[in-house]
Write a protein that holds these residues in place. Structure first.
Motif, short mmCIF file in Angstrom:
data_model
loop_
_atom_site.label_atom_id
_atom_site.label_comp_id
_atom_site.label_asym_id
_atom_site.label_seq_id
_atom_site.Cartn_x
_atom_site.Cartn_y
_atom_site.Cartn_z
N ASP A 55 42.35 -16.19 72.94
CA ASP A 55 41.23 -15.80 72.08
C ASP A 55 39.91 -15.81 72.85
O ASP A 55 39.01 -15.00 72.60
N SER A 56 39.78 -16.76 73.77
CA SER A 56 38.59 -16.84 74.61
C SER A 56 38.98 -17.44 75.93
O SER A 56 40.09 -17.96 76.11
N GLY A 57 38.07 -17.39 76.89
CA GLY A 57 38.38 -17.86 78.23
C GLY A 57 38.89 -16.74 79.11
O GLY A 57 38.95 -15.56 78.70
N THR A 74 41.63 -20.50 75.00
CA THR A 74 41.89 -21.05 73.67
C THR A 74 42.83 -20.11 72.92
O THR A 74 42.97 -18.93 73.26
#
Length: 598
Positions: A333-335, A287
């Protein structure tokens, strides 16, 4: 039929060489002309002659009296960087409301200063300034450059309904096919005309070359030298395309099988047979947001060696952000993103940045001296290699800064492919390329043995090359569709109900009459039946409101008297037109349902 514009036995020299050589050509009312030719052949010069920016050395230019001609140059000229978009376009607009209307349609903020505009926004402002002149003749030089597909399709619709004549230069084949009913071809300082659109160009140009081949004994030495590559390129185009499309179709089938499998199945079977080195990138749930703006919601991608992945979507939706995360220039941002550490990557976001403008083509290709380059492990003389990229021997010792935009892109790609690379990332590689160079680019990329990741708004280019498409659908949503652009259109209808694109309206909504008796025979719900019966009346009322708004906005003093009210009414006009389009599409859907049920 009397012409609107004409060149009459016109000639023009450039640098001592003839660029235009005794041309006679006529632009007639309702002509929708696609102007084609290699980079540097004189296409832009022809538009400048018609627009009055240049004059001929001999011959004459005819222009019908009182004819309004609007010219779109390749690049926006900014004199006052602090000027707003609206103020800039108002300088060209025939009516004040047209400036705000076209800027709003093209999604450019009215109050945005010119110095803050992106490349795509600059192109949209140039378009708005050209269209707002309300011309009889449009001369458009590469109007689709830096535009996303949605805007290109909007421009197609606009040109299809344009009441006058136009001449368009465009590298976008699908766009050229959709808008044209006539083709002008500039070829070796002469111009030829075909009474059919660009969709007939391959057949027509092949016929012309075959005729010249039969009469080649009458051709001069220069023509015979050029004919060697061009005849081979044009006459073999269809066979090459067929073979290329067969290969990409096979690769799409493999991609579909891979996508259908679960991660567990892939990891236990696919890599056991092919080896884990086949994996280039494995992204899971990545993301990205900037402030409150979400550019990418959780997204998965498994990129294998040999994949050719296209990325498309409106400008500013996150395509470049995704690429930068995949190649490691930006962290999600994440993942999680796993990359093959043995993969060598070349990322060309601005292809011309790799070139030194103050060196020759030869020096750019061989920066450390010498006369050979290594391509895919094989040594090749620099002149022979550059000939493969459509440069002649004299050009190889010429300076890079004199090249056209398309020639610079061609040289940058040639240089990139001499570097060790098995993962090539290209951002809008088709900008400024002529038809022959696009064929070459397709051929080179089709034969590239590594992995490709390509951002492009060229629908035909994507159809012919990629194994799957990552489409940014808005709100940070990115979805992978196996196949090219036409496959994407078909799959999108069944994959998601998110704002499906309506087909172009084939029926006029004027004087629509409803057969109420017929509606009782079809399976319409109560609400559908009510809409089917009432929408024509509502559309008629809304059309009247739109007409009144246009009359108010056409007052040349309105903007000076009250700019705030002017902007509000302009936005109201755009909203009501959009609402009318939605109502028309709703009625057409219901009408189709009625007809299919009868």
């Amino acid at each position: 039929m009397k012409p609107l514009l004409s060149l009459l036995d016109a000639s023009l020299n450039f640098g001592g060489d003839p660029l235009i050589n005794h041309w006679t050509i006529h632009l007639l009312p309702k002509d929708h002309v696609c102007l084609v030719g290699r980079n540097g052949s004189g296409k832009s010069t022809l538009l400048k002659l018609f627009s009055g920016l240049h004059d001929v050395d001999s011959g004459s230019i005819f222009k019908r009296p009182s004819l309004r001609v609007a010219y779109l140059p390749q690049r926006l000229t900014i004199v006052n960087p602090e000027q707003t978009a609206l103020d800039y376009v108002l300088e060209f607009s025939r009516e004040d409301y047209l400036a705000a209307t076209y800027l709003t349609e093209l999604k450019v903020p009215l109050d945005k200063p010119l110095h803050l505009l992106s490349g795509g926004e600059q192109r949209r402002i140039s378009l708005a300034a050209t269209l707002a002149q309300d011309p009889d003749v449009l001369l458009l030089d590469e109007p689709t450059n830096h535009l996303d597909i949605a805007t290109i399709e909007w421009l197609e619709d606009m040109l299809a309904n344009f009441r006058g004549a136009f001449v368009v230069i465009s590298h976008d084949r699908q766009f050229s096919k959709n808008i044209s009913n006539k083709t002008w071809w500039i070829d070796r300082t002469r111009i030829q005309e075909n009474s059919k659109g660009f969709g007939d160009f391959d057949r027509w140009s092949e016929y012309v070359w075959e005729q010249e081949e039969r009469e080649k004994s009458l051709l001069d030495t220069r023509l015979r030298l050029e004919a060697d590559w061009l005849l081979r390129g044009v006459t073999a185009r269809r066979k090459r395309n067929q073979g290329r499309l067969r290969r990409v179709t096979s690769m799409r089938e493999e991609r579909q099988q891979l996508k259908m499998n679960s991660r567990k199945t892939i990891s236990t079977t696919h890599f056991q047979t092919q080896g884990e080195s086949q994996l280039i990138i494995d992204a899971q749930g990545i993301t990205k947001s900037f402030g409150e703006r979400t550019l990418l919601q959780p997204f998965d991608l498994r990129l294998m060696r040999g994949d050719r992945i296209g990325i498309m979507g409106p400008n500013g939706t996150g395509k470049t952000t995704l690429i930068r995360m995949l190649v490691g220039d930006l962290e999600p941002d994440s993942g999680m993103i796993k990359r093959n550490s043995k993969t060598s990557v070349i990322y060309l976001d601005q292809m011309q940045n790799s070139l030194n403008e103050n060196k020759t083509l030869w020096q750019n290709m061989c920066p450390n001296g010498g006369d050979h380059v290594t391509v895919q492990g094989q040594s090749k003389h620099v002149v022979a290699y550059l000939k493969d990229f459509l440069f002649d021997e004299n050009q190889t010792r010429g300076m890079t800064h004199i090249l056209s935009g398309g020639e610079r892109n061609r040289l940058a790609l040639a240089k990139a492919l001499t570097q060790p690379c098995d993962f090539l990332v290209l951002d809008e590689p088709t900008n400024d390329l002529d038809s022959d160079t696009l064929d070459l680019l397709l051929e080179v990329l089709s034969e590239f043995p590594g992995t490709l990741l390509i951002v492009s708004h060229d629908r035909d280019f994507l159809d012919q090359l990629v194994t799957s498409l990552i489409a940014f659908e808005g709100n940070g949503t990115a979805i992978e569709y196996v196949g090219g652009y036409q496959d994407y259109l078909r799959q999108r209808e069944t994959h998601s109900t998110n704002l499906p694109k309506p087909e172009k309206n084939q029926k006029s909504m004027k004087n629509v009459k409803i057969d109420v008796a017929a509606t009782s025979k079809v399976r319409l719900t109560y609400l559908e039946k009510r809409d089917f019966e009432q929408l024509p009346t509502e559309m008629k009322v809304l059309s009247s409101v739109i007409t009144d708004l246009e009359k108010k906005l056409s007052d040349p003093q309105f903007y000076q008297r009250n700019p705030d009210d002017f902007n509000k009414l302009t936005q109201e006009l755009v909203n009501k037109k959009s609402h009318l389009d939605s109502m028309e599409f709703r009625w057409l859907e219901l009408d189709e349902k009625v007809n299919n049920s009868n």
